[in-house]
Scaffold this motif. Structure first.
Motif, PDB file in Angstrom:
ATOM      1  N   TYR A  58     -14.490 -26.100  74.110  1.00 19.85           N
ATOM      2  CA  TYR A  58     -14.540 -25.177  75.246  1.00 19.85           C
ATOM      3  C   TYR A  58     -13.225 -24.449  75.498  1.00 19.85           C
ATOM      4  O   TYR A  58     -13.146 -23.615  76.386  1.00 19.85           O
ATOM      5  N   GLY A  59     -12.168 -24.827  74.761  1.00 17.72           N
ATOM      6  CA  GLY A  59     -10.899 -24.151  75.029  1.00 17.72           C
ATOM      7  C   GLY A  59      -9.852 -24.498  73.998  1.00 17.72           C
ATOM      8  O   GLY A  59     -10.064 -25.357  73.126  1.00 17.72           O
ATOM      9  N   CYS A  61      -7.430 -26.102  74.603  1.00 21.80           N
ATOM     10  CA  CYS A  61      -7.008 -27.468  74.958  1.00 21.80           C
ATOM     11  C   CYS A  61      -7.631 -28.479  74.014  1.00 21.80           C
ATOM     12  O   CYS A  61      -7.285 -29.650  74.045  1.00 21.80           O
ATOM     13  N   GLY A 160      -8.993 -21.271  83.039  1.00 23.50           N
ATOM     14  CA  GLY A 160      -9.521 -22.024  84.176  1.00 23.50           C
ATOM     15  C   GLY A 160      -8.563 -23.094  84.668  1.00 23.50           C
ATOM     16  O   GLY A 160      -8.711 -23.619  85.770  1.00 23.50           O
ATOM     17  N   CYS A 161      -7.556 -23.400  83.866  1.00 25.66           N
ATOM     18  CA  CYS A 161      -6.571 -24.423  84.251  1.00 25.66           C
ATOM     19  C   CYS A 161      -5.177 -23.836  84.359  1.00 25.66           C
ATOM     20  O   CYS A 161      -4.196 -24.580  84.406  1.00 25.66           O
ATOM     21  N   GLN A 242      -5.719 -31.526  77.490  1.00 28.32           N
ATOM     22  CA  GLN A 242      -6.206 -31.948  78.817  1.00 28.32           C
ATOM     23  C   GLN A 242      -5.640 -33.307  79.204  1.00 28.32           C
ATOM     24  O   GLN A 242      -5.930 -33.816  80.291  1.00 28.32           O
ATOM     25  N   CYS A 289     -10.188 -31.305  82.154  1.00 29.90           N
ATOM     26  CA  CYS A 289     -10.376 -29.891  82.502  1.00 29.90           C
ATOM     27  C   CYS A 289     -10.747 -29.722  83.983  1.00 29.90           C
ATOM     28  O   CYS A 289     -11.725 -30.310  84.452  1.00 29.90           O
ATOM     29  N   PRO A 290      -9.996 -28.892  84.718  1.00 31.50           N
ATOM     30  CA  PRO A 290     -10.278 -28.706  86.151  1.00 31.50           C
ATOM     31  C   PRO A 290     -11.659 -28.130  86.436  1.00 31.50           C
ATOM     32  O   PRO A 290     -12.158 -28.228  87.554  1.00 31.50           O
ATOM     33  N   ARG A 291     -12.284 -27.530  85.438  1.00 31.65           N
ATOM     34  CA  ARG A 291     -13.590 -26.922  85.682  1.00 31.65           C
ATOM     35  C   ARG A 291     -14.677 -27.970  85.867  1.00 31.65           C
ATOM     36  O   ARG A 291     -15.709 -27.698  86.471  1.00 31.65           O
ATOM     37  N   ILE A 327      -3.271 -27.300  84.904  1.00 33.16           N
ATOM     38  CA  ILE A 327      -2.595 -28.157  83.927  1.00 33.16           C
ATOM     39  C   ILE A 327      -1.303 -27.471  83.548  1.00 33.16           C
ATOM     40  O   ILE A 327      -1.304 -26.357  83.021  1.00 33.16           O
TER      41      ILE A 327
END
Ligand code: SF4
Length: 331
Positions: A58-59, A61, A160-161, A242, A289-291, A327
């Motif tokens: 997803y990223g 990260c 998103g982070c 992450q 992940c903050p999401r 992050i």
């Protein structure tokens, strides 16, 4: 190749340059359908052997460099810009540029920006190539466009982070180009400025404020429920970008200092099913992940909190000081 533009020439040149015999390919979920055609082209044109990473991604990260160490000479990671991390194999990050007509949605957004002069322009990796075009439209309409790089992000880019590219920007309002509400929500909460979304996928423009109010009510309810909790799970991700074990340890200490119990759970994927065995816990704090805590809230039956929200639960911070979790790689 559909509406995404992948720079195959750059891939082939890199493979030739380092003389890679085996090449790993890693695509985010939305680009995995291109994996086999890219693999075939690489094998045919360079003679290299290709291994495709089939795990979810997803990223940036979540680069599969550690998993592919010893297997590949070069890993090509598509669709994300690099984070300031060290990798176990050489990694080529290749942005996937989404080809789309942004003008109609930006024109609609201009209506919602009519009272503002200085506009902070913000977007995500797959739209960075459109920044100049949008800047042109805004300037033609009398706007001043303001952007800067962030820590580990390019000019105008947020993750998103990571909202560092909008930190302390002197603007009247923000224009976010993209779809979805998570990034604009983060911009709104980080700055408390008006945030207008130009969404070229749905050919619309909207203000994030209603969504922000709705989301804040949901977060308030989760925090209120978690206040009754006595036993907390603190989730730490094994994904390199992450991984925040130090933060998790300090949150554990903070929880225990309040006379409550806390348990660190180290995992790679986070799903409702994988948390089922921990029924005895009242709430989870996600340092990954903050999401996850925000976007996926409704698929978990226990409250999932961000580290920032835990501090509100424990009365270490005020609800009025709510901020998004970020992050920070230099920490
Ligand atoms: S931690 Fe989450 S928001 Fe940050 S890059 Fe990874 S997937 Fe994106």
């Amino acid at each position: 190749m559909s509406s995404y533009q992948l720079n195959i020439e750059e891939i082939l040149a890199n493979i030739m340059e380092i003389g890679a015999h085996t090449v790993g390919l890693q695509f985010p979920e939305g680009l995995k359908m291109y994996a086999t055609s890219v693999a075939r082209q690489i094998e045919e044109e360079t003679g290299a052997n290709v291994i495709i990473s089939g795990d979810p991604c997803y990223g940036a990260c979540d680069v599969s460099d550690t998993a592919m160490k010893g297997l590949v000479d070069l890993l090509i990671h598509f669709g994300h810009t690099p984070l300031p991390l060290e990798y176990d194999v050489p990694v080529l990050f290749l942005e996937a540029e989404f080809q789309l007509d942004v003008t109609p949605s930006v024109i609609k957004a201009l209506n919602l920006l009519k009272d503002y002069k200085k506009i902070g322009l913000v977007t995500t990796a797959q739209h960075l190539h459109l920044i100049d075009e949008i800047t042109g439209i805004l300037k033609e309409n009398g706007k001043e466009v303001i952007m800067k790089e962030g820590r580990g992000t390019q000019k105008a880019q947020v993750l998103g982070c990571n909202f560092s590219s909008i930190e302390n920007l002197s603007v009247d309002a923000f224009l976010f180009l993209g779809s979805g509400n998570f990034h604009p929500l983060g911009i709104k909460l980080s700055t408390d400025k008006p945030v207008i979304i130009a969404d070229p996928y749905h050919n619309e423009a909207r203000n994030i404020h209603e969504f922000t109010d709705r989301m804040m009510r949901i977060r308030f309810a989760k925090i209120t429920k978690a206040r009754e909790g006595e036993r907390f799970g603190i989730i730490v991700s094994s994904k390199k970008g992450q991984y925040r074990m130090e933060l998790a340890q300090s949150l554990k200490d903070t929880i225990e200092a309040e006379g409550k119990q806390a348990f660190i759970i180290f995992m790679n994927q986070i799903t409702p099913e994988l948390l089922v065995p921990y029924r005895d816990l009242d709430a989870f704090v996600v340092t990954a992940c903050p999401r996850i805590a925000i976007d996926d809230a409704n698929i978990y039956d226990k409250p999932l909190l961000t580290p920032e929200e835990l501090l509100i639960v424990l009365d270490k911070k005020e609800w009025g000081d709510y901020v998004m979790d970020e992050i920070r790689y230099e920490d």
